[in-house]
Design a protein around this motif. Structure first.
Motif, mmCIF file in Angstrom:
data_model
loop_
_atom_site.group_PDB
_atom_site.id
_atom_site.type_symbol
_atom_site.label_atom_id
_atom_site.label_comp_id
_atom_site.label_asym_id
_atom_site.label_seq_id
_atom_site.Cartn_x
_atom_site.Cartn_y
_atom_site.Cartn_z
ATOM 1 N N CYS A 1 0.812 -1.214 0.000
ATOM 2 C CA CYS A 1 0.000 0.000 0.000
ATOM 3 C C CYS A 1 0.845 1.264 0.000
ATOM 4 O O CYS A 1 1.816 1.386 0.743
ATOM 5 C CB CYS A 1 -0.897 -0.005 1.243
ATOM 6 N N GLY A 2 0.469 2.226 -0.851
ATOM 7 C CA GLY A 2 1.100 3.533 -0.837
ATOM 8 C C GLY A 2 0.550 4.391 0.297
ATOM 9 O O GLY A 2 -0.484 4.080 0.892
ATOM 10 N N ILE B 1 -1.625 -6.261 6.037
ATOM 11 C CA ILE B 1 -3.069 -6.187 5.856
ATOM 12 C C ILE B 1 -3.714 -6.975 6.991
ATOM 13 O O ILE B 1 -3.182 -8.001 7.425
ATOM 14 C CB ILE B 1 -3.479 -6.783 4.499
ATOM 15 N N GLY B 2 -4.857 -6.506 7.477
ATOM 16 C CA GLY B 2 -5.546 -7.200 8.547
ATOM 17 C C GLY B 2 -7.049 -7.194 8.351
ATOM 18 O O GLY B 2 -7.577 -6.506 7.472
ATOM 19 N N LYS B 3 -7.729 -7.963 9.191
ATOM 20 C CA LYS B 3 -9.186 -8.091 9.092
ATOM 21 C C LYS B 3 -9.827 -7.798 10.440
ATOM 22 O O LYS B 3 -9.151 -7.664 11.466
ATOM 23 C CB LYS B 3 -9.552 -9.500 8.619
ATOM 24 N N ASN B 4 -11.155 -7.745 10.449
ATOM 25 C CA ASN B 4 -11.895 -7.382 11.661
ATOM 26 C C ASN B 4 -12.190 -8.571 12.570
ATOM 27 O O ASN B 4 -12.198 -8.429 13.798
ATOM 28 C CB ASN B 4 -13.226 -6.727 11.273
ATOM 29 N N ALA C 1 -7.505 2.785 4.199
ATOM 30 C CA ALA C 1 -8.269 3.462 3.141
ATOM 31 C C ALA C 1 -7.377 3.818 1.962
ATOM 32 O O ALA C 1 -7.844 3.930 0.825
ATOM 33 C CB ALA C 1 -8.943 4.712 3.696
ATOM 34 N N ASP C 2 -6.068 3.966 2.207
ATOM 35 C CA ASP C 2 -5.140 4.282 1.130
ATOM 36 C C ASP C 2 -4.950 3.107 0.166
ATOM 37 O O ASP C 2 -4.510 3.303 -0.975
ATOM 38 C CB ASP C 2 -3.776 4.674 1.699
ATOM 39 N N GLU D 1 -13.670 -3.633 5.288
ATOM 40 C CA GLU D 1 -13.559 -5.043 5.675
ATOM 41 C C GLU D 1 -12.106 -5.394 5.924
ATOM 42 O O GLU D 1 -11.794 -6.255 6.750
ATOM 43 C CB GLU D 1 -14.117 -5.937 4.564
ATOM 44 N N LEU D 2 -11.203 -4.754 5.184
ATOM 45 C CA LEU D 2 -9.771 -4.980 5.312
ATOM 46 C C LEU D 2 -9.095 -3.681 5.738
ATOM 47 O O LEU D 2 -9.601 -2.585 5.486
ATOM 48 C CB LEU D 2 -9.176 -5.466 3.981
ATOM 49 N N HIS D 3 -7.915 -3.834 6.361
ATOM 50 C CA HIS D 3 -7.173 -2.687 6.876
ATOM 51 C C HIS D 3 -5.692 -2.836 6.537
ATOM 52 O O HIS D 3 -5.230 -3.925 6.179
ATOM 53 C CB HIS D 3 -7.352 -2.583 8.386
#
Length: 387
Positions: free
Chosen positions: A139-140, A272-275, A319-320, A366-368
């Motif tokens: 991710c940028g 990357i992670g999830k809830n 969000a990026d 849903e993803l972070h």
């Protein structure tokens, strides 16, 4: 005279399963055969039944075959995930996938090489066309950028953010666990005067690393699993690799990082992670994109780090990733004709599905994307947050 709405191919409005799906989709503001860019267009029978019985695996494979379409896949998936419709459908085949994920260690040292061979070894030329010039496949950081034309700047900003969070100083030795094509190592060596060692399980990435050596940069690529590393370093970075570790190996991964980090060092984990921890890897992603992958939750990361690290800082800029994936998809579409003969139409639809489904998932939250800074004994006086 009002226009009659065309019944989608293979859709039986009187069928209970089809009526159930149409009602579910309506909750997400999606229509079968509608005229909006995110509406679902059925082009062959069996799509609905496949999705109900096999979940996203059946849905994705139907798309790869050209059996359905949507002008804006990203918007379709955003609406599906924002409405959490996936939690309302429990295909029977997912029970086996869930049980297998929980009982079997799918990220053993032997299995770890599968993702390199299947995903990262597609070819350096292919990724060079999709990514930025540094080949940064994460991710940028879009804090000071807005347009797709500025996408390259977001990767430079992300790399510099990591260097500043790690408080790099000339002469330090840095370990990059899952180094990719060496974008972070090259940037850190060029701008902060450090020496870097990178670990990768991709032969293509290791080969690409030889180009950095020819430029005279103090970087070393090691084609090995992270579990085999024992050298100690001033700093450790792991950028987009933890997604391949698996929950059965989180504690061992943290133990390796603890073993390799000097007592006064800093460790930056970018993942990357999830809830929800009780969800398993999407079976379509597992089969076609990232075999044996698994996303963590913050709770799982914290539990794995307990008594090994102090969590100094947590930063979420997931969000990026929506905009980053948008830039990758734009590049992929722009350069597709170069690779069309090599990969074919099925791959094209598979890769679009991958990029745009993920784009929708980040947009729906849903993803972070998390960056955690960890220390072994706690930074005396506290860690200064960098943004």
């Amino acid at each position: 005279m009002p226009m009659l709405k065309k019944t989608p191919v293979g859709f039986d409005e009187a069928s209970p399963p089809h009526r159930f799906v149409a009602e579910l989709l309506a909750e997400a503001d999606i229509q079968l055969g509608g005229e909006r860019p995110w509406d679902l267009q059925l082009k062959a029978p069996g799509v609905i039944d496949s999705a109900l019985s096999r979940g996203n695996l059946g849905f994705g494979e139907s798309y790869m075959k050209g059996e359905w379409d949507a002008e804006r896949l990203d918007e379709l998936f955003y609406r599906l995930m924002r409405a959490q419709l996936g939690q309302r459908i429990k295909p029977t085949q997912l029970a086996y996938h869930s049980l297998r994920s929980r009982l079997i260690n799918r990220q053993t040292a032997k299995r770890a090489w599968e993702v390199g061979e299947k995903h990262y070894d597609l070819g350096n030329d292919f990724y060079a066309a999709m990514l930025d010039p540094r080949m940064t496949y994460t991710c940028g950081y879009w804090k000071n950028a807005q347009t797709l034309e500025e996408a390259q700047e977001t990767q430079e900003a992300k790399l510099d953010l990591i260097c500043r969070k790690l408080q790099l100083k000339p002469g330090m030795r840095v370990l990059d666990i899952g180094c990719g094509w060496g974008s972070f190592m090259a940037y850190a060596a060029e701008h902060y005067g450090v020496e870097c060692v990178g670990l990768t399980i991709s032969k293509e990435q290791a080969e690409f690393g030889q180009r950095l050596l020819k430029r005279g940069l103090p970087v070393e690529f090691r084609l090995q699993d992270y579990r085999n590393e024992s050298e100690r370093f001033d700093r450790i970075a792991s950028i987009g690799m933890f997604e391949h570790v698996g929950h059965k190996n989180y504690r061992e991964y943290m133990s390796v990082a603890n073993r390799c980090l000097k007592d006064d060092g800093l460790f930056l984990l970018h993942t990357i992670g999830k809830n929800l921890s009780n969800t398993v890897t999407d079976p379509w992603i597992d089969k076609y994109i990232f075999p044996n992958g698994e996303l963590p939750t913050l709770g799982q990361i914290a539990a794995a780090a307990e008594a090994l690290f102090v969590v100094e800082d947590v930063h979420n800029f997931g969000a990026d990733y929506d905009r980053t994936l948008m830039a990758w998809h734009h590049n992929f579409e722009t350069h597709w004709q170069t690779f069309k003969a090599q990969f074919g139409e099925r791959f094209y639809r598979m890769w679009r599905y991958y990029l745009l489904m993920c784009e929708g998932a980040f947009r729906a939250r849903e993803l972070h994307l998390w960056q955690l800074v960890l220390s072994k004994q706690g930074v005396v006086g506290g860690y200064s947050r960098v943004s």
